[in-house]
Design a protein around this motif. Structure first.
Motif, PDB file in Angstrom:
ATOM      1  N   UNK A  73       0.906  -1.243   0.135  1.00  0.00           N
ATOM      2  CA  UNK A  73      -0.020  -0.141  -0.022  1.00  0.00           C
ATOM      3  C   UNK A  73       0.910   1.259   0.039  1.00  0.00           C
ATOM      4  N   UNK A  74       0.557   2.193  -0.686  1.00  0.00           N
ATOM      5  CA  UNK A  74      -0.607   2.457  -1.769  1.00  0.00           C
ATOM      6  C   UNK A  74      -0.235   2.100  -2.942  1.00  0.00           C
ATOM      7  N   UNK A  78      -3.031   0.770  -4.954  1.00  0.00           N
ATOM      8  CA  UNK A  78      -4.321   1.537  -5.389  1.00  0.00           C
ATOM      9  C   UNK A  78      -3.899   2.144  -6.542  1.00  0.00           C
ATOM     10  N   UNK A  79      -2.715   2.338  -6.963  1.00  0.00           N
ATOM     11  CA  UNK A  79      -2.564   3.000  -8.469  1.00  0.00           C
ATOM     12  C   UNK A  79      -2.870   1.590  -9.559  1.00  0.00           C
ATOM     13  N   UNK A 112      -6.452   1.808 -10.841  1.00  0.00           N
ATOM     14  CA  UNK A 112      -6.775   2.894 -11.906  1.00  0.00           C
ATOM     15  C   UNK A 112      -6.087   2.449 -13.248  1.00  0.00           C
TER      16      UNK A 112
END
Lengths: 491, 397
Positions: free
Chosen positions: A253-254, A257-258, A261
């Protein structure tokens, strides 16, 4: 006859063999020829050509065999029955890299169809030679060997254990660190297929130090590689809390999270699967995901996908909300509930709807605040219609009923409850009326009304609720509901 | 004496009177007896009644005193009980107050901090917004994170924002890394463009006689483009893209029949076109002449590096006959297991200067093409003209 003429005969024979085997290899690329080839008895011919003197003929024969076995499992079984495998395994150890690639291709093609064929490959001792191939210098050979191991390990836990026992895992971890992207992909997918069967195998993969390397490569721009890496990490983390914590400690993380997308659908799906597997174990892990802003990213990801790619994201929200009410509140403030209700109404598939209904139930069941947040978005009528409709599958009906029940037991938001009075079945209606009584009774205790309770087609518990509620209900609800309740009592 | 006389006069009647009086009284005797009895009984009754009344009064007094005594005892008990109840109620009320305060304190301090939760939820939503905008704004290369709220949160509740803080930091780092990569890529692209421009404009380079555009004599020092042009390699003409026809070798040039027909155009000739006038040659002759097979000379028929190809083919054929790919070493070298010690000339890295290096200076950066010139021996043209000359001079009869 002169020597030259004698040699010419041999030359012609060799030329004929080369041509034959090249043509067969080319024909085997097209599916429509394969039936004819099989009927013509190409297997036994290729088998003899595998033992040929000339290396090119051997390699091309192996390539042709591989293509044939790749096509369907009857041919793969024929390969096994003709005792080709021991010869392949024996020469795998000795020949040059083109032959090794072709032989590994044959093993891969045979092993991918069913567990029995893969077991046959393991029984003839191919695993050791494949592992030796993994140490070769040529990346093409490594790739072919890793692919073969992957297809063998894919079927069940025993075969994976056999692959691990042959010592493949550290070499696969080394392969991941190589610069060639194709090799990285295959090695990552092999590790993923090994780790998916049981916690011990996943622990073996982690002990070999794979997680750190996999986590570093998440930032690689290649989409297929990311897809395999995320799949490997999610297979590792799904088994137990310790493994999930180890994956989290690798600092994904993070960065993960990319990946949510990314433009590629499979990358998004696998990334949300990974986050789901991490979040489902304990509240602390879910809290970690929430703190990293994972909930918002997953909700956006759900919004941008359609169909089965949404499913892991929906389940992740459900798991996070199920752990505690603070986390459910975090999901609510990240605007998860409107998105879930959109999923519930939009999706055509029943299992996705069931997952969305379950997730909404988990969010709304904690306190009246949560239930109000769910009820405000007008999802309760949708859930009710799903429960009542005859077309929904049984799973969907059960889940939507549970969700309605859980939400209703905490819901004190009257405008959302009113529509339920009209068309809910009796088992849900009793909860609704009970909620009404809880809300209205203490407000209007000083109102003096006669209690009219008609004789009982209405079951007793509704009656009880009704007695309490009737004293208070009258001038607080709309006229229509009043008429309905009168009608209800008159029945 | 008078009385005596009287008495004696009356003495006779005394007896009668006595008897008469007694007998007269007899009927009244009963009545009177009864009356007397009645009176006596009534009187006795009154006596007794008054006695009883008296006793009653006394007993009442005694009972009154006794009962009051008992009542006072009872009253004491009641008062005690009431007192006790009142005190217990008071204690209960006080205990409730204490418990209320304590429970509120405990929940607020140890179990659940409402303001903490509010702050936490606010910060979570801020993080979510930051993540949502960071991906959008990556293109605009800006990352706006509301730090004031985070600082306030950090001061009051140091524990919650450490995770969020580190998450934010990591995200910022990631965004920065992406920015850097983009900048690098842009710089490289611009470099390439400039280089390509310089290569195209290579002819504008200044020579000894004529100063170029960028090297004006009125300037103090040449323009930077001048140096760029000096460094650039001249651009060769782009070779026109030849469509890959099916490669037919020289021997089967006539094999495809479509080349033996007249060339067809897509547009048909106009209908009213006047027929061409004049005697026409025989069509087969024309086709023969037009599509005469190529008779290549010896020079053309063989490829330019035929020698090398022939050597390769020979080597391949010999390789086919090999049983083993490894070199066969003679047995005599088995006991020659001494390590070879090279001489001083061979073991130093400064070898003899090659012929090419001695006499030719090379500058690979200025080469147009990567390969060196090939030595090609010209072929004998005399042999290719054999049998194709029109004259019969010099032929052996």
């Amino acid at each position: 006859m002169s020597q030259r003429q004698v040699l010419q005969v041999f030359e012609q024979y060799q030329k004929a063999r080369t041509q034959f085997v090249q043509m067969v290899a080319e024909l085997a690329t097209r599916p429509q020829n394969i039936e004819t080839l099989q009927n013509a008895g190409v297997m036994s011919l290729l088998r003899t050509l595998l033992l040929d003197v000339v290396p090119t003929i051997q390699q091309t024969a192996a390539l042709a065999l591989g293509r044939l076995a790749n096509y369907n499992d009857d041919l793969a079984e024929a390969v096994v029955k003709c005792d080709i495998l021991p010869q392949l395994v024996y020469s795998l150890a000795e020949q040059n890299r083109f032959y090794k690639k072709a032989a590994a291709f044959v093993l891969r093609a045979v092993g991918k169809h069913s567990p029995q064929l893969a077991q046959a490959i393991v029984d003839c001792g191919a695993l050791d030679t494949l592992v030796i191939c993994l140490e070769d210098f040529d990346p093409g050979v490594k790739e072919a060997a890793a692919w073969a191991l992957r297809y063998i390990a894919r079927h069940n836990a025993e075969l994976s254990q056999a692959v691990v026992d042959a010592g493949a895992v550290p070499l696969l971890v080394l392969c991941i660190q190589e610069p060639e992207i194709a090799l990285k992909r295959i090695a990552a997918s092999a590790l993923s297929d090994i780790a998916k069967h049981s916690p011990e195998l996943a622990q073996t993969v982690v002990d070999a130090g794979a997680v750190a390397h996999l986590a570093q490569m998440i930032l690689n721009p290649d989409a297929k590689l990311k897809h395999q890496i995320l799949s490997a990490l999610s297979q590792v983390s799904k088994h137990s809390v310790d493994l999930a914590e180890m994956v989290v400690e690798a600092e994904i993380f993070p960065v993960v999270l990319t990946c949510l997308k990314d433009k590629d659908e499979y990358v998004k799906k696998n990334a949300s699967t990974l986050i789901r597997e991490i979040a489902k174990h304990t509240p602390e892990l879910s809290q970690l995901v929430v703190n990293a802003g994972g909930v918002a990213a997953v909700i956006d990801c759900i919004g941008s996908c359609k169909g089965n790619t949404r499913l892991p994201g929906i389940m992740m929200l459900g798991y996070v909300a199920a752990h505690s009410e603070n986390l459910a509140m975090a999901v609510i403030i990240s605007k998860g509930v409107p998105q879930l209700s959109v999923c519930l109404s939009e999706e055509p598939e029943d299992h996705i709807k069931a997952a969305a209904a379950w997730a909404l139930g988990q969010i709304g069941r904690h306190t009246p605040e949560h239930a109000r947040a769910v009820a405000v978005t007008n999802t309760l009528p949708v859930l009710l219609s799903l429960y009542m409709s005859t077309e929904s599958s049984e799973d969907l009906q059960v889940k939507s009923k549970k969700a309605i029940k859980n939400i209703l037991q905490k819901c004190t938001y009257l405008p959302a409850l009113e529509p339920f009075l009209y068309d809910a079945p009796p088992n849900i209606l009793k909860h609704v009326v009970g909620q009404f009584s809880k809300v209205l009774y203490p407000l209007c205790q000083n109102v003096d009304f006669e209690i009219r309770c008609e004789a009982s087609i209405i079951p007793l518990d509704i009656q009880i609720h009704f007695c309490r509620g009737w004293t208070a209900i009258n001038h607080l609800i709309t006229e229509q509901s009043y008429i309905l309740i009168l009608k209800f009592t008159a029945e | 004496m008078a009385t005596l006389a009287r008495l004696q006069a009356r003495s006779s009647t005394v007896g009668n009177q006595y008897y008469f009086r007694n007998s007269v009284v007899d009927p009244f005797r009963k009545k009177e007896n009864d009356a007397a009895v009645k009176i006596q009984s009534w009187f006795r009754g009154c006596q007794v009644r008054s006695y009883i009344r008296h006793l009653n009064r006394i007993v009442t007094i005694i009972q009154k005193w006794w009962r009051s005594f008992l009542g006072r005892k009872q009253y004491q008990l009641t008062v005690q009980v009431a007192y006790y109840t009142m005190m217990m109620n008071l204690y209960n009320a006080m205990a409730v107050r204490i418990q209320r305060r304590w429970r509120g304190y405990r929940v607020r301090k140890y179990l659940f901090n409402y303001y903490y939760l509010k702050e936490y939820l606010k910060v979570v939503s801020e993080t979510n917004d930051a993540i949502r905008t960071s991906f959008v704004r990556q293109k605009e290369r800006k990352l706006v994170i509301p730090n004031c709220l985070l600082a306030h949160c950090f001061n009051h509740y140091p524990t919650i924002s450490t995770d969020l803080w580190s998450a934010r930091k990591a995200l910022e780092e990631f965004a920065e890394m992406k920015e850097r990569e983009e900048k690098k890529a842009n710089l490289e692209r611009e470099e390439k463009k400039r280089d390509y421009q310089a290569r195209k404009m290579h002819y504008l380079l200044s020579t000894k006689q004529i100063p170029g555009i960028y090297n004006s004599p009125f300037r103090k020092e040449p323009d930077p483009w001048e140096l760029q042009l000096q460094k650039a390699k001249p651009l060769t003409h782009r070779r026109p893209k030849v469509k890959q026809k099916d490669s037919t070798s020289l021997t089967d040039w006539l094999a495809c029949t479509s080349t033996r027909s007249f060339p067809r155009s897509e547009i048909l000739p106009p209908i009213n076109r006047k027929q061409c006038q004049g005697p026409f040659r025989d069509i087969t002759e024309v086709l023969e002449q037009r599509y005469r097979p190529l008779e290549p000379t010896l020079r053309v028929a063989e490829p330019i590096d035929e020698l090398k190809l022939a050597r390769e083919e020979l080597r391949r054929e010999e390789w086919l006959q090999n049983v083993n790919d490894n070199m066969f070493l003679p047995f005599s070298s088995y006991h020659k297991n001494e390590k070879y010690i090279p001489s001083m000339h061979l073991s130093s890295k400064y070898g003899p200067v090659s012929y090419k290096e001695q006499f030719r200076s090379e500058n690979p950066k200025k080469w147009i093409c990567d390969k060196d010139f090939q030595t090609v021996l010209p072929s004998f043209e005399l042999f290719s003209k054999y049998g194709k000359l029109y004259s019969k001079a010099g032929q052996i009869v």
